[in-house]
Design a protein around this motif. Structure first.
Motif, PDB file in Angstrom:
ATOM      1  N   PRO A  21       0.842  -1.208   0.000  1.00 64.19           N
ATOM      2  CA  PRO A  21       0.000   0.000   0.000  1.00 64.19           C
ATOM      3  C   PRO A  21       0.874   1.253   0.000  1.00 64.19           C
ATOM      4  N   ALA A  22       0.410   2.255  -0.740  1.00 64.61           N
ATOM      5  CA  ALA A  22       1.180   3.499  -0.840  1.00 64.61           C
ATOM      6  C   ALA A  22       0.239   4.667  -1.092  1.00 64.61           C
ATOM      7  N   ALA A  23       0.750   5.843  -0.826  1.00 66.62           N
ATOM      8  CA  ALA A  23       0.005   7.073  -1.082  1.00 66.62           C
ATOM      9  C   ALA A  23      -0.190   7.259  -2.585  1.00 66.62           C
ATOM     10  N   PRO A  24      -1.182   8.031  -2.984  1.00 62.60           N
ATOM     11  CA  PRO A  24      -1.363   8.304  -4.413  1.00 62.60           C
ATOM     12  C   PRO A  24      -0.077   8.881  -5.014  1.00 62.60           C
ATOM     13  N   GLY A  25       0.245   8.433  -6.217  1.00 61.55           N
ATOM     14  CA  GLY A  25       1.444   8.901  -6.896  1.00 61.55           C
ATOM     15  C   GLY A  25       2.693   8.133  -6.528  1.00 61.55           C
ATOM     16  N   THR A  26       2.542   7.173  -5.610  1.00 63.95           N
ATOM     17  CA  THR A  26       3.691   6.368  -5.177  1.00 63.95           C
ATOM     18  C   THR A  26       3.463   4.915  -5.542  1.00 63.95           C
ATOM     19  N   LEU A  27       4.480   4.314  -6.111  1.00 64.17           N
ATOM     20  CA  LEU A  27       4.493   2.880  -6.376  1.00 64.17           C
ATOM     21  C   LEU A  27       5.459   2.284  -5.365  1.00 64.17           C
ATOM     22  N   SER A  28       4.947   1.429  -4.501  1.00 63.01           N
ATOM     23  CA  SER A  28       5.752   0.832  -3.446  1.00 63.01           C
ATOM     24  C   SER A  28       5.702  -0.682  -3.596  1.00 63.01           C
TER      25      SER A  28
END
Length: 124
Positions: A21-28
């Protein structure tokens, strides 16, 4: 994200890339296994595919705690990912680096390029 060791996908390289899971705009994603001559190209291709998705991520976070090894081709893959993220206006973060990865980055002089000057080393 499809695991990189799915035999139907990339022939069982032994490296998995698991989304987190990640914040919008982040690929984790979490890396698990060996980043080596068998898995390096597969990782670069998967990251390139993810960078091409719309909307494109602005930050790629790779959790490296599960990396069991990283050879010269694995390092080359990380450098290629660094170039591709830079070209895509996406920042790269190598989180939770194991000591063997930190040593490799230090010995090869690539730490500043891949980690940046302000980043702390991974866990001891």
């Amino acid at each position: 994200m499809t695991p990189l060791n799915d035999p139907d996908d990339l022939g069982g390289t032994g490296l998995t890339l698991t989304p987190e899971p990640a914040a919008p705009g982040t690929l984790s994603a979490r890396l698990t296994g060996a980043l080596d001559h068998e898995s390096a190209d597969a990782l670069v291709l998967e990251v390139a595919r993810r960078l091409a998705e719309r909307p494109a991520p602005r930050l790629l976070r790779l959790d490296c705690a599960g990396l069991t090894a990283c050879d010269s081709l694995g390092l080359a893959a990380l450098l290629m990912i660094g170039r591709r993220t830079g070209a895509a206006a996406c920042a790269l973060r190598l989180d939770r680096r194991p000591p063997h990865l930190d040593r490799l980055l230090a010995v090869t002089g690539t730490r500043r390029y891949l980690v940046g000057p302000e980043e702390e080393p991974g866990p001891a």
